[in-house]
Design an enzyme around this catalytic site. Structure first.
Site, PDB file in Angstrom:
ATOM      1  N   HIS A 154     -15.163  20.778 158.089  1.00 11.00           N
ATOM      2  CA  HIS A 154     -15.023  20.337 159.485  1.00 11.00           C
ATOM      3  C   HIS A 154     -13.821  19.405 159.635  1.00 11.00           C
ATOM      4  CE1 HIS A 154     -17.031  19.242 163.442  1.00 11.00           C
ATOM      5  NE2 HIS A 154     -16.111  18.280 163.317  1.00 11.00           N
ATOM      6  N   GLU A 155     -13.723  18.423 158.762  1.00 11.01           N
ATOM      7  CA  GLU A 155     -12.647  17.436 158.897  1.00 11.01           C
ATOM      8  C   GLU A 155     -11.295  18.017 158.515  1.00 11.01           C
ATOM      9  OE1 GLU A 155     -13.409  15.020 160.591  1.00 11.01           O
ATOM     10  OE2 GLU A 155     -15.589  15.182 160.382  1.00 11.01           O
ATOM     11  N   HIS A 190      -9.712  19.513 161.501  1.00  9.76           N
ATOM     12  CA  HIS A 190      -9.011  18.491 162.286  1.00  9.76           C
ATOM     13  C   HIS A 190      -7.665  18.138 161.645  1.00  9.76           C
ATOM     14  CE1 HIS A 190     -12.400  18.072 164.828  1.00  9.76           C
ATOM     15  NE2 HIS A 190     -13.136  17.315 164.035  1.00  9.76           N
TER      16      HIS A 190
END
Length: 248
Positions: free
Chosen positions: A127-128, A131
């Site tokens: 997920h990160e 980003h």
């Protein structure tokens, strides 16, 4: 002349205000950042502390998870190679936050007090990294335009496995028409509310405004990786595509 001279000064003030806002948000969610002046402890510098469990889970994720391996290759291909010692930090976090991307330091924070097991670590790192990939490839106004944040949160929920069938069954959420899209929208809204002091209505509006275009932006996977098998296929295709363009 006075107007021309004032423009750079105004731009500098805006940049300083944005940086202060970035640091303020990071310190609210990741309290250890305040004591460390905004820079995380890094991977190797904290090996001998009490977060060895977090470090062990992280290293296994980086070495074996197909989602993460693809994203690391994509980051390197885009000129933003990830350094384990520099770009990851295991820390204690406020609330139920599992991790975050600190744009002010380009670091991924892993919440060692909230990450429960290897599967959870895999999802958080993936997920990160989405980003981080967005931060690398585009000019993202994380703190001044909530739609930019919303777009990256939609992409992260869509591409990280957050909304896989297995995870949704564990949450007792299943059986709805267009369920994956509903899950992505809901997870994106929750992620925004976890890091921004805004109303749910504002978060929902931002997600709705960007949802279609950002949901369909599946780079660097080129598809929605619903499970590890899909992620392995996507990684293979990315490597083949990279070799093709390098030979042109």
């Amino acid at each position: 002349m006075a107007g021309a001279a004032g423009a750079p000064q105004q731009q500098q003030q805006q940049q300083q205000q944005q940086q202060q806002q970035q640091q303020r948000v990071a310190c609210q969610v990741f309290p250890e950042r305040r004591a460390q002046g905004g820079s995380g402890q890094g991977l190797l510098s904290s090996v001998f502390s009490n977060d060895q469990g977090c470090q062990r889970l992280l290293l296994k994720t980086l070495e074996t998870n197909p989602y993460v391996k693809l994203l690391l290759d994509a980051m390197k291909h885009s000129g933003c190679a990830v350094n384990k010692e520099r770009h990851f930090s295991c820390e204690d976090c406020n609330g139920n936050v599992s991790g975050g991307f600190d744009a002010s330091t380009s670091q991924i924070v892993l919440c060692q007090n909230n990450i429960r097991n290897q599967a959870h670590m895999n999802r958080v790192v993936t997920h990160e990294l989405v980003h981080a990939f967005d931060h690398c490839r585009a000019h993202v106004n994380w703190f001044t335009d909530v739609r930019h944040l919303a777009c990256s949160e939609v992409r992260a929920a869509n591409l990280s496995g957050d909304c896989s069938l297995v995870n949704e069954i564990f949450r007792l959420h299943f059986g709805l028409k267009r369920h994956h899209q509903t899950c992505v929208r809901d997870r994106a809204i929750l992620s925004i509310l976890a890091v921004r002091n805004i109303s749910k209505e504002v978060a929902q509006k931002a997600v709705d405004e960007v949802f279609e275009s950002c949901f369909n932006d599946q780079e660097p996977f080129g598809r929605i990786p619903h499970n590890k098998t899909y992620a392995r296929y996507a990684h293979r295709d990315f490597q083949n595509r990279d070799r093709y363009y390098s030979n042109i």
